[in-house]
Design a protein around this motif. Structure first.
Motif, short mmCIF file in Angstrom:
data_model
loop_
_atom_site.label_atom_id
_atom_site.label_comp_id
_atom_site.label_asym_id
_atom_site.label_seq_id
_atom_site.Cartn_x
_atom_site.Cartn_y
_atom_site.Cartn_z
N CYS A 1 -4.56 5.82 -0.12
CA CYS A 1 -3.61 4.78 -0.50
C CYS A 1 -3.19 5.12 -1.92
CB CYS A 1 -4.25 3.40 -0.45
SG CYS A 1 -3.11 2.10 -1.01
N HIS B 1 -8.97 -0.85 -3.65
CA HIS B 1 -7.92 0.16 -3.44
C HIS B 1 -8.52 1.55 -3.21
CE1 HIS B 1 -4.70 2.90 -4.60
NE2 HIS B 1 -5.37 3.24 -5.67
N MET C 1 -9.58 2.90 0.26
CA MET C 1 -8.60 3.21 1.31
C MET C 1 -8.41 4.72 1.43
SD MET C 1 -5.78 0.16 1.14
CE MET C 1 -4.98 0.66 2.67
N GLU D 1 -1.03 3.21 -3.87
CA GLU D 1 -0.42 2.07 -4.55
C GLU D 1 -1.55 1.11 -4.85
OE1 GLU D 1 3.21 1.53 -4.88
OE2 GLU D 1 2.25 0.25 -6.38
N TYR D 2 -1.73 0.78 -6.14
CA TYR D 2 -2.88 -0.07 -6.47
C TYR D 2 -2.74 -1.42 -5.76
CZ TYR D 2 -6.42 -2.67 -8.77
OH TYR D 2 -7.52 -3.45 -8.99
N CYS D 3 -3.73 -1.73 -4.90
CA CYS D 3 -3.58 -2.88 -4.01
C CYS D 3 -4.75 -3.85 -4.10
CB CYS D 3 -3.42 -2.39 -2.57
SG CYS D 3 -4.74 -1.28 -2.04
N HIS E 1 0.88 -1.16 0.00
CA HIS E 1 0.00 0.00 0.00
C HIS E 1 0.92 1.22 0.00
CE1 HIS E 1 -3.48 -2.51 1.13
NE2 HIS E 1 -2.64 -3.14 1.93
CU1 CUA Z 1 -4.03 0.02 -0.38
CU2 CUA Z 1 -4.22 0.82 -2.57
#
Ligand code: CUA
Length: 310
Positions: free
Chosen positions: A171, A179, A182, A173-175, A136
């Protein structure tokens, strides 16, 4: 401006303006030179090509040295700014941020935890960043800080909120599928108000069902109003006839306390049909008394109303 101590905002903005200013000057300068040359050296004015000099030492020195100095000055200035970003003031308040699929949880040294990052205004805050599952990235645009949450290591950022207020926290960062959920806020409060908040209900087990759902990030994927998210809604969960996949075999079960508990600890054991197998196990992540509170709450009156839609 007031006599507020140094903030990360100044560290980044000064460098940004410097590099942007140089880029803008180069853009204007190069474009203007190009236009002048196009007119001045047009074929109509110079029908015959002239022999060009093979080299011109002073010119070559100038166009090598000046850009080198400019680039080095950008590097040096950025390096100074970077040092300020990693050099945490010694009196900083310590908070830990945990990223997980798909919410943030912030915990304080006295045991208080929250899904929003509460901070005292004007004071330095050091945020240690960890991840429970995947990459993340903690991003607070207003304070110009962004740092990855990497499983297995602890990273950090520090910042100082210049004014009382609510600031976005993302967030970056593609998680995974949620995503985008977040998203939370940094709440900068006056010192006294912050201290009062910090001391309030320190003991986590004192929290009720709704607070626990939010603290453990459940509501990032499960709605309370019957709407569909990454996982099934909690509304009308108890007693619902549910089509699940157990060990690759389809079956229908009636959601009861045992089923709810098992789904928290072993989410893939009875996977509800039509939903992806993405929920992480909460085995060892929730203290037994909190787990009981959650199960009781999920099977209780306020959530047992029949859902309005699918
Ligand atoms: Cu955690 Cu995107």
């Amino acid at each position: 401006m007031t006599d507020l101590p140094f903030t990360t905002i100044e560290a980044v903005d000064a460098v940004f303006l410097y590099i942007f200013g140089i880029a803008a000057l180069l853009l204007v300068g190069i474009t203007a030179t190009m236009v002048v040359f196009v007119v001045r050296y047009h074929r109509r004015r110079h029908p015959q090509p002239q022999p060009s000099p093979s080299s011109k030492l002073w010119l070559e020195l100038v166009w090598t040295l000046i850009p080198t100095l400019i680039v080095l000055s950008m590097f040096w200035y950025s390096w100074e700014g970077y040092l300020k970003l990693i050099d945490v003031p010694p009196d900083a308040l310590k908070v830990q941020a945990e990223g997980r699929k798909w919410s943030w949880n912030f915990s304080y040294e006295n045991g208080r935890s929250s899904d929003r990052l509460y901070v005292p205004v004007g004071r330095a805050v050091r945020v240690a960043i960890v991840s429970r599952d995947v990459l993340h990235s903690l991003y607070i645009p207003a304070f110009r800080v962004k740092k990855d949450a990497v499983p297995g290591i602890t990273t950090y950022v520090w910042f100082r909120a210049p004014e009382v207020g609510s600031y976005d926290l993302f967030c970056a960062e593609y998680c995974g599928v949620s995503h985008s959920s977040m998203v939370t806020t940094v709440e900068a409060l006056p010192e006294a108000q912050f201290s009062a908040w910090l001391e309030k209900s320190k003991k986590p087990s004192a929290a009720g069902g709704p607070a626990l759902l939010s603290r453990h990030g459940c509501t990032g994927c499960h709605s309370l109003d019957g709407s569909r998210r990454v996982g099934p809604s909690f509304l009308g969960l108890f007693g619902r006839q549910t089509q699940v996949l157990s060990d690759g075999r389809e079956r229908t079960l009636t959601a009861n306390q045992d089923y709810v508990r098992r789904s928290i600890l072993q989410p893939q054991a009875d996977l509800v049909q039509g939903y992806p197998p993405v929920m992480p196990s909460y085995q060892g992540q929730i203290p037994p008394d909190e787990l009981q509170t959650l199960v009781d709450y999920l099977c209780s009156e306020p959530l047992s109303a029949a859902p309005a839609g699918p």
